[in-house]
Write a protein that holds these residues in place. Sequence first.
Motif, PDB file in Angstrom:
ATOM      1  N   UNK A   9       5.636   2.205  14.321  1.00 47.05           N
ATOM      2  CA  UNK A   9       5.498   1.322  13.169  1.00 47.05           C
ATOM      3  C   UNK A   9       4.311   1.807  12.331  1.00 47.05           C
ATOM      4  N   UNK A  10       4.566   2.005  11.052  1.00 48.89           N
ATOM      5  CA  UNK A  10       3.476   2.399  10.160  1.00 48.89           C
ATOM      6  C   UNK A  10       2.466   1.265  10.137  1.00 48.89           C
ATOM      7  N   UNK A  11       1.202   1.608  10.360  1.00 50.41           N
ATOM      8  CA  UNK A  11       0.143   0.599  10.361  1.00 50.41           C
ATOM      9  C   UNK A  11      -1.003   1.044   9.464  1.00 50.41           C
ATOM     10  N   UNK A  12      -2.097   0.315   9.486  1.00 46.54           N
ATOM     11  CA  UNK A  12      -3.236   0.607   8.599  1.00 46.54           C
ATOM     12  C   UNK A  12      -3.792   2.021   8.772  1.00 46.54           C
ATOM     13  N   UNK A  13      -3.624   2.635   9.939  1.00 49.04           N
ATOM     14  CA  UNK A  13      -4.152   3.986  10.137  1.00 49.04           C
ATOM     15  C   UNK A  13      -3.376   5.014   9.326  1.00 49.04           C
ATOM     16  N   UNK A  14      -2.168   4.641   8.855  1.00 45.93           N
ATOM     17  CA  UNK A  14      -1.340   5.563   8.086  1.00 45.93           C
ATOM     18  C   UNK A  14      -1.111   5.072   6.649  1.00 45.93           C
ATOM     19  N   UNK A  15      -1.966   4.180   6.200  1.00 43.37           N
ATOM     20  CA  UNK A  15      -1.854   3.643   4.831  1.00 43.37           C
ATOM     21  C   UNK A  15      -3.122   3.914   4.050  1.00 43.37           C
TER      22      UNK A  15
ATOM     23  N   UNK B 142      13.830  12.608  19.032  1.00 46.96           N
ATOM     24  CA  UNK B 142      13.256  12.289  17.725  1.00 46.96           C
ATOM     25  C   UNK B 142      12.226  11.182  17.828  1.00 46.96           C
ATOM     26  N   UNK B 143      11.209  11.314  16.982  1.00 42.84           N
ATOM     27  CA  UNK B 143      10.270  10.232  16.717  1.00 42.84           C
ATOM     28  C   UNK B 143      10.587   9.729  15.321  1.00 42.84           C
ATOM     29  N   UNK B 144      10.527   8.430  15.122  1.00 41.94           N
ATOM     30  CA  UNK B 144      10.749   7.837  13.809  1.00 41.94           C
ATOM     31  C   UNK B 144       9.521   7.023  13.445  1.00 41.94           C
ATOM     32  N   UNK B 145       9.063   7.205  12.216  1.00 45.57           N
ATOM     33  CA  UNK B 145       7.988   6.400  11.646  1.00 45.57           C
ATOM     34  C   UNK B 145       8.595   5.581  10.523  1.00 45.57           C
ATOM     35  N   UNK B 146       8.327   4.270  10.541  1.00 48.13           N
ATOM     36  CA  UNK B 146       8.860   3.418   9.495  1.00 48.13           C
ATOM     37  C   UNK B 146       8.133   2.094   9.436  1.00 48.13           C
ATOM     38  N   UNK B 147       8.403   1.351   8.367  1.00 49.43           N
ATOM     39  CA  UNK B 147       7.882  -0.016   8.226  1.00 49.43           C
ATOM     40  C   UNK B 147       8.746  -0.899   9.117  1.00 49.43           C
ATOM     41  N   UNK B 148       8.140  -1.571  10.068  1.00 49.56           N
ATOM     42  CA  UNK B 148       8.864  -2.269  11.125  1.00 49.56           C
ATOM     43  C   UNK B 148       9.994  -3.158  10.608  1.00 49.56           C
ATOM     44  N   UNK B 149       9.694  -4.071   9.716  1.00 45.81           N
ATOM     45  CA  UNK B 149      10.692  -5.045   9.261  1.00 45.81           C
ATOM     46  C   UNK B 149      11.764  -4.429   8.365  1.00 45.81           C
TER      47      UNK B 149
ATOM     48  N   UNK C  29       0.848  -1.199   0.000  1.00 45.72           N
ATOM     49  CA  UNK C  29       0.000   0.000   0.000  1.00 45.72           C
ATOM     50  C   UNK C  29       0.878   1.242   0.000  1.00 45.72           C
ATOM     51  N   UNK C  30       0.239   2.386  -0.213  1.00 50.35           N
ATOM     52  CA  UNK C  30       0.928   3.675  -0.158  1.00 50.35           C
ATOM     53  C   UNK C  30       0.703   4.335   1.193  1.00 50.35           C
ATOM     54  N   UNK C  31       1.656   5.161   1.589  1.00 47.19           N
ATOM     55  CA  UNK C  31       1.571   5.919   2.826  1.00 47.19           C
ATOM     56  C   UNK C  31       0.530   7.018   2.676  1.00 47.19           C
ATOM     57  N   UNK C  32      -0.238   7.262   3.735  1.00 54.98           N
ATOM     58  CA  UNK C  32      -1.287   8.281   3.721  1.00 54.98           C
ATOM     59  C   UNK C  32      -0.776   9.545   4.415  1.00 54.98           C
TER      60      UNK C  32
END
Length: 172
Positions: free
Chosen positions: A165-171, A143-150, A38-41
């Motif tokens: 961890x980027x999840x469905x709420x941010x996709x 700092x806060x970091x947002x990323x795809x966990x794996x 999916x794409x990031x929202x």
Amino acid sequence: MAQSSQLLDTSKIASKPKVGIFVDVQNIYYTCRQSYGKNFDYNAFWAHVSKRYDIDCAFAYAIYRGDDKQSQFQNILRAIGFEVKLKPFIQRKDGSAKGDWDVGITIDMIEQGKNLDRVILLSGDGDFALLLGHLEHKYNVPADVYGADKLTAEALKHSAEHFYCIDDTLLL
């Protein structure tokens, strides 16, 4: 009728912490596609962050390829509130490609970070771990970091005060 001479004491009104957002657009695009398909929202992300913080600056670092679809996407980012920084895509004679923003992101985070309460980085690139440590130790800016966990480097996760961890709420 007595008139009140008290003025509103604005020093007691809690203000939101001032943050800067720094997005490694290519990294977020590819890690979200690979991890989630999916794409990031970016709209959902902006809404999420602006509830907690006063967004002082927001930069989206992207590669310019002259593609209409990418230009439309970059205009969407601008409409949300991001300053889009573009670097040309370079195709080398040997077939390899060049196009990353690590140095530009680093310079901007140091320059802007000095005046912020917190920085927010969207990337999984472990090269930024040293930068986040520098901001924390030299300027006391966490700092806060947002990323795809794996696909986010462990060093980057550990250098952040918070890893999200980027999840469905941010996709999308």
